[in-house]
Enzyme design. Sequence first.
Site, PDB file in Angstrom:
ATOM      1  N   VAL A 264       0.715  -1.314   0.168  1.00 32.97           N
ATOM      2  CA  VAL A 264      -0.415   0.301   0.122  1.00 32.97           C
ATOM      3  C   VAL A 264       0.833   0.974   0.086  1.00 32.97           C
ATOM      4  CG1 VAL A 264      -1.932   1.401   1.218  1.00 32.97           C
ATOM      5  CG2 VAL A 264      -1.922  -1.580   0.700  1.00 32.97           C
TER       6      VAL A 264
ATOM      7  N   GLN B 214       2.305   2.007  -3.894  1.00 32.18           N
ATOM      8  CA  GLN B 214       0.958   1.997  -4.682  1.00 32.18           C
ATOM      9  C   GLN B 214       0.958   4.345  -4.031  1.00 32.18           C
ATOM     10  OE1 GLN B 214      -0.554   1.524  -7.201  1.00 32.18           O
ATOM     11  NE2 GLN B 214      -1.559   2.785  -6.883  1.00 32.18           N
ATOM     12  N   GLU B 215       0.993   3.782  -2.986  1.00 32.01           N
ATOM     13  CA  GLU B 215       0.559   5.674  -2.369  1.00 32.01           C
ATOM     14  C   GLU B 215       2.081   6.879  -2.565  1.00 32.01           C
ATOM     15  OE1 GLU B 215      -1.856   6.815  -1.472  1.00 32.01           O
ATOM     16  OE2 GLU B 215      -3.101   5.401  -0.352  1.00 32.01           O
ATOM     17  N   SER B 216       2.893   6.407  -1.962  1.00 36.01           N
ATOM     18  CA  SER B 216       4.296   7.368  -2.654  1.00 36.01           C
ATOM     19  C   SER B 216       5.046   6.818  -2.462  1.00 36.01           C
ATOM     20  CB  SER B 216       5.004   7.567  -1.102  1.00 36.01           C
ATOM     21  OG  SER B 216       5.115   6.643  -0.509  1.00 36.01           O
TER      22      SER B 216
END
Length: 475
Positions: free
Chosen positions: A302, A305-307
């Site tokens: 996650v 994917q986010e940063s």
Amino acid sequence: MMTIRSLISALVLAALCGCSQSDRLQQVLADGELTVVSRNSPTTYYLDKDGAAGFEHDLAQLLAEELGVNLRMETAYSLDGIFRRLQREEADVAAAGLTLTDDRSQRFSHSIAYATMVPRVVYRTGNRRPDGLDDLGELQLVVLAGSSHEQTLKVMAEEDRPELRWEAVQGADTMELLERVDNGSADLAVIDSSEFRMQQSLYPMLEVAFDLGPEREMVWYLPPGRKYHSLRRRMDGFLTQLQGDGRLDRLREQYFGHTTVLSRIGSHTFARNIRNKLPAYRDLIRQVADEYQLDWHLLAAVSYQESHWEPEATSPTGVRGMMMLTQLTAKELGVRDRLDPLQSLRGGARYLKDLRRRLPRDIHEPDRTWMALAAYNIGLAHLEDARVLTERMGGDPHLWSDVMAHLPLLQKREHYRTTRYGYARGGEAMHFVQNIRHYYSILQWQDIPANQPGQPLNPDDYLPLALREKRFLAL
Ligand code: GLU
């Protein structure tokens, strides 16, 4: 019929109420509420996971803050409906991507322009592309009923093109028009450039044939009459200030500056980042995952994917940090410093876990985790809408694969108009979850010692697509 006595008492009442009745701005300030009517569409007003969003909504919210009052946002389902509400003074302002026209400005008061756009005629590539209105032949043209474009066509037909034909479609947004051109039930549609730009990625076959005329101005409308003068003046002052200090440009950039096509990060980049960036955060991710009883590979996926494992990441929409939390979410999660990787990871983990807990009991793993991820991106309310749509269309709302297939429908008007929470970027949520699953499976796989290749990681070599897909199913 009004008797003399009731007339007199009405006059006395009006006199007693004094200027607070005759000046709407005073009344808004006294009531502490500004009512704005808009339409539910991606360019104007919709709900996302943090609540109300959209260019017009955000602009109206800033105005309400400036006035120190609450914003009450209402939705109309057609352009005519918007103006009817203004006429009846059921709303103070109409903020809905509305073009300034002669006809409207005779009937309503309006603000200064806060944006411009060009009316475009779009067609489907592969079909005949007309050069201009004189070249339409038998081609069927659709416009939104009550729109500025319909008005333009009417004037043209009256003045020098009596042969001009079009169909006016009832509704509040242009997706319906685009859908018709896309599925061949119409040949051409007239739509504002700003809206087309935003929706084009959903309809890759559609392109501009020609422009219907020069650039037009976008304004907010108010009910007619003196009563609204001071509110309009205040609005104009506010818009001028927003233009001057750059806030308007920033907001425009946020909503229209880029189309939200999700970049699929290549496997090679991911492999490189596993090698170069992950080691610095692996222990931290593990620690937080343990605290929240999550699989650390999932939390790592996650956050990638986010940063891309960048604790200082910032997006133009104001989300920040390793887990790209919005200010609001961060506040709710008790995250004081979003750029602190530990706090950000903790906030994101807690949020994910909480969403997973709040899903209906009869959704089982692994679907439960995938749906929690979708909710992480789009919010529980829209996920629920997608599940309702799934069931309605014969799918199983407990299965991620079925719900996933229906998520993009939340972007299509014919579907989102039937849902409780309206438009949402469902396609983006679907990619978000699928990307995370992809990263998750690679992270899990490469963490099994027997699978650690002696040479640099290259997922294309060590994880063939077929195997990857199989692992998705098995997870
Ligand atoms: N700007 C248009 C109007 O004011 C509505 C949006 C559109 O039709 O593209 O009527």
